[in-house]
Write a protein that holds these residues in place. Sequence first.
Motif, PDB file in Angstrom:
ATOM      1  N   MET A   1     -20.222 -44.020 -33.278  1.00 50.56           N
ATOM      2  CA  MET A   1     -18.795 -43.703 -33.465  1.00 50.56           C
ATOM      3  C   MET A   1     -18.568 -42.185 -33.501  1.00 50.56           C
ATOM      4  N   VAL A   2     -19.396 -41.509 -34.336  1.00 54.95           N
ATOM      5  CA  VAL A   2     -19.291 -40.047 -34.471  1.00 54.95           C
ATOM      6  C   VAL A   2     -19.567 -39.374 -33.123  1.00 54.95           C
ATOM      7  N   ILE A   3     -20.592 -39.901 -32.432  1.00 53.27           N
ATOM      8  CA  ILE A   3     -20.950 -39.346 -31.109  1.00 53.27           C
ATOM      9  C   ILE A   3     -19.788 -39.500 -30.139  1.00 53.27           C
ATOM     10  N   LYS A   4     -19.123 -40.678 -30.185  1.00 53.74           N
ATOM     11  CA  LYS A   4     -17.993 -40.964 -29.301  1.00 53.74           C
ATOM     12  C   LYS A   4     -16.864 -39.951 -29.531  1.00 53.74           C
ATOM     13  N   ILE A   5     -16.538 -39.726 -30.821  1.00 52.35           N
ATOM     14  CA  ILE A   5     -15.470 -38.778 -31.169  1.00 52.35           C
ATOM     15  C   ILE A   5     -15.846 -37.377 -30.703  1.00 52.35           C
ATOM     16  N   PHE A   6     -17.118 -37.014 -30.961  1.00 56.29           N
ATOM     17  CA  PHE A   6     -17.611 -35.689 -30.558  1.00 56.29           C
ATOM     18  C   PHE A   6     -17.514 -35.489 -29.040  1.00 56.29           C
ATOM     19  N   LYS A   7     -17.901 -36.547 -28.309  1.00 56.25           N
ATOM     20  CA  LYS A   7     -17.861 -36.489 -26.838  1.00 56.25           C
ATOM     21  C   LYS A   7     -16.423 -36.296 -26.351  1.00 56.25           C
ATOM     22  N   GLY A   8     -15.503 -37.060 -26.985  1.00 55.68           N
ATOM     23  CA  GLY A   8     -14.081 -36.969 -26.632  1.00 55.68           C
ATOM     24  C   GLY A   8     -13.534 -35.576 -26.889  1.00 55.68           C
ATOM     25  N   PHE A   9     -13.933 -35.007 -28.042  1.00 60.57           N
ATOM     26  CA  PHE A   9     -13.475 -33.665 -28.427  1.00 60.57           C
ATOM     27  C   PHE A   9     -13.942 -32.628 -27.404  1.00 60.57           C
ATOM     28  N   ILE A  10     -15.236 -32.707 -27.090  1.00 60.16           N
ATOM     29  CA  ILE A  10     -15.819 -31.772 -26.103  1.00 60.16           C
ATOM     30  C   ILE A  10     -15.098 -31.909 -24.758  1.00 60.16           C
ATOM     31  N   GLY A  11     -14.859 -33.161 -24.368  1.00 65.91           N
ATOM     32  CA  GLY A  11     -14.180 -33.432 -23.095  1.00 65.91           C
ATOM     33  C   GLY A  11     -12.803 -32.785 -23.059  1.00 65.91           C
ATOM     34  N   ARG A  12     -12.064 -32.929 -24.204  1.00 68.42           N
ATOM     35  CA  ARG A  12     -10.714 -32.358 -24.258  1.00 68.42           C
ATOM     36  C   ARG A  12     -10.770 -30.829 -24.194  1.00 68.42           C
ATOM     37  N   VAL A  13     -11.729 -30.241 -24.908  1.00 67.54           N
ATOM     38  CA  VAL A  13     -11.871 -28.775 -24.917  1.00 67.54           C
ATOM     39  C   VAL A  13     -12.143 -28.276 -23.494  1.00 67.54           C
ATOM     40  N   ILE A  14     -13.097 -28.940 -22.841  1.00 66.48           N
ATOM     41  CA  ILE A  14     -13.459 -28.525 -21.472  1.00 66.48           C
ATOM     42  C   ILE A  14     -12.251 -28.670 -20.546  1.00 66.48           C
ATOM     43  N   SER A  15     -11.559 -29.812 -20.681  1.00 66.72           N
ATOM     44  CA  SER A  15     -10.408 -30.044 -19.804  1.00 66.72           C
ATOM     45  C   SER A  15      -9.311 -29.015 -20.062  1.00 66.72           C
ATOM     46  N   ASN A  16      -9.094 -28.630 -21.354  1.00 68.49           N
ATOM     47  CA  ASN A  16      -8.078 -27.617 -21.668  1.00 68.49           C
ATOM     48  C   ASN A  16      -8.457 -26.258 -21.103  1.00 68.49           C
ATOM     49  N   ILE A  17      -9.747 -25.927 -21.216  1.00 65.74           N
ATOM     50  CA  ILE A  17     -10.210 -24.637 -20.673  1.00 65.74           C
ATOM     51  C   ILE A  17      -9.916 -24.615 -19.178  1.00 65.74           C
ATOM     52  N   PHE A  18     -10.202 -25.746 -18.525  1.00 65.47           N
ATOM     53  CA  PHE A  18     -10.020 -25.840 -17.084  1.00 65.47           C
ATOM     54  C   PHE A  18      -8.539 -25.734 -16.691  1.00 65.47           C
ATOM     55  N   LYS A  19      -7.684 -26.425 -17.526  1.00 64.32           N
ATOM     56  CA  LYS A  19      -6.249 -26.405 -17.247  1.00 64.32           C
ATOM     57  C   LYS A  19      -5.687 -25.001 -17.380  1.00 64.32           C
ATOM     58  N   ASN A  20      -6.180 -24.283 -18.404  1.00 66.21           N
ATOM     59  CA  ASN A  20      -5.635 -22.961 -18.676  1.00 66.21           C
ATOM     60  C   ASN A  20      -6.253 -21.872 -17.800  1.00 66.21           C
ATOM     61  N   LYS A  21      -7.231 -22.252 -17.012  1.00 63.76           N
ATOM     62  CA  LYS A  21      -7.903 -21.275 -16.165  1.00 63.76           C
ATOM     63  C   LYS A  21      -6.866 -20.614 -15.246  1.00 63.76           C
ATOM     64  N   LYS A  22      -6.929 -19.307 -15.189  1.00 58.75           N
ATOM     65  CA  LYS A  22      -5.920 -18.586 -14.425  1.00 58.75           C
ATOM     66  C   LYS A  22      -6.068 -18.874 -12.932  1.00 58.75           C
ATOM     67  N   LYS A  23      -4.919 -19.095 -12.296  1.00 61.12           N
ATOM     68  CA  LYS A  23      -4.941 -19.248 -10.842  1.00 61.12           C
ATOM     69  C   LYS A  23      -4.825 -17.860 -10.238  1.00 61.12           C
ATOM     70  N   ILE A  24      -5.795 -17.532  -9.410  1.00 63.80           N
ATOM     71  CA  ILE A  24      -5.785 -16.209  -8.791  1.00 63.80           C
ATOM     72  C   ILE A  24      -5.027 -16.277  -7.480  1.00 63.80           C
ATOM     73  N   LYS A  25      -4.000 -15.428  -7.379  1.00 62.79           N
ATOM     74  CA  LYS A  25      -3.230 -15.415  -6.132  1.00 62.79           C
ATOM     75  C   LYS A  25      -3.974 -14.571  -5.105  1.00 62.79           C
ATOM     76  N   LEU A  26      -4.464 -15.246  -4.099  1.00 59.46           N
ATOM     77  CA  LEU A  26      -5.284 -14.600  -3.073  1.00 59.46           C
ATOM     78  C   LEU A  26      -4.470 -14.496  -1.773  1.00 59.46           C
ATOM     79  N   GLY A  27      -4.074 -13.270  -1.458  1.00 59.14           N
ATOM     80  CA  GLY A  27      -3.225 -13.059  -0.277  1.00 59.14           C
ATOM     81  C   GLY A  27      -4.031 -12.736   0.965  1.00 59.14           C
ATOM     82  N   PHE A  28      -3.564 -13.227   2.095  1.00 60.95           N
ATOM     83  CA  PHE A  28      -4.173 -12.901   3.388  1.00 60.95           C
ATOM     84  C   PHE A  28      -3.169 -12.066   4.167  1.00 60.95           C
ATOM     85  N   TYR A  29      -3.513 -10.808   4.355  1.00 58.87           N
ATOM     86  CA  TYR A  29      -2.607  -9.882   5.048  1.00 58.87           C
ATOM     87  C   TYR A  29      -3.289  -9.297   6.282  1.00 58.87           C
TER      88      TYR A  29
END
Lengths: 212, 135
Positions: A1-29
């Motif tokens: 049970m504890v492992i399950k909660i821990f896994k879920g927490f880690i998953g959410r943290v990783i997913s939030n980090i990924f969501k908040n990752k800055k999108k770099i605007k890469l222009g082709f000129y």
Amino acid sequence: MVIKIFKGFIGRVISNIFKNKKKIKLGFYGPPNAGKTSLANRICKDFTGEEIGSVSKVPHETRNVQFKEIEISYKGKTMIFKMVDTPGIATKIDYEEFLKYKLKKKDAKKRAKEATQGVIESIKWLDDMDIVVVVLDSTENPYNQVNITIIGNLVARKIPVLIVANKIDLKKADIKKIEAAFPEYDVVGISARYGHNLEEFYESIFKLSKKI
Amino acid sequence: MARKKRGIGKIEGFSIHFLSYSDIKNLGTTERIKKILNIVLGNNILIFQGRLRPDEETRLIEDTMAMIGHVSNFKGIELAVVPRNNEKSIFGKAREKIANAISGGDLGAITIIGPATIVKEIKKDPKKIELLLNK
């Protein structure tokens, strides 16, 4: 049970980090027909399987700014880029040039009108870029004032620049001339058409991303 | 009747206009661009001392694009800047910057702008500049 909660927490943290990752605007000129869309297509196809826009031998095929969001993975690192493919910048546009490619006069005039608006749109977007790839045709003279103007504006805005010498698969290609013209910048020779040397391109882009 | 000389035909329909930096020094960007485009629209090739700032160069391109299709027979411009010989040493670069700051611009540069209907191409490499005219 504890492992399950821990896994879920880690998953959410990783997913939030990924969501908040800055999108770099890469222009082709660059100038028309240098291969901006071909390069953007190559990258998009490598990572999403889809292209960003159509390409043609007729100059000014891209007449509107085109966007695509992609995740680029290179050597175990992943970054999210908002690709911004811009119309080629020119100082002159003559509809009669398009007639040489067998366009009807009415279509040629329409294309010329759209191309002039595209140039203005490209310039307006300069301020919004995080990194800019200046795509040059390595078979053409790099001392064209349009190239110098684009790079001068990027320097004034403190936007990191990578110069790409495209079409290295062609006999007339001369990367050294481009390197001599812009000695203060990294120049990467590629062939967007055949996908040559894209590894070095990705490495340079990841390196530049650290400067933002 | 004038005898045709080898390689050089009669060229007519334009003149070369020179501007010193003092002619545009005190103008704002809008007035500068307006002045330049007025000269070019009069079928003149403009040669002026100094160069525009990068943002002024893009503004010139934007205004040029806005005019194509609205001004009869105007197809754009050809533009080239011949920079001064670049100083390689740190001291030389600093001296250049100070001189530019005092004079308010890069007076060692030369800018050439011509209407695309007259100027076919301005070929530039580090050591020479060629002005190719339309026939």
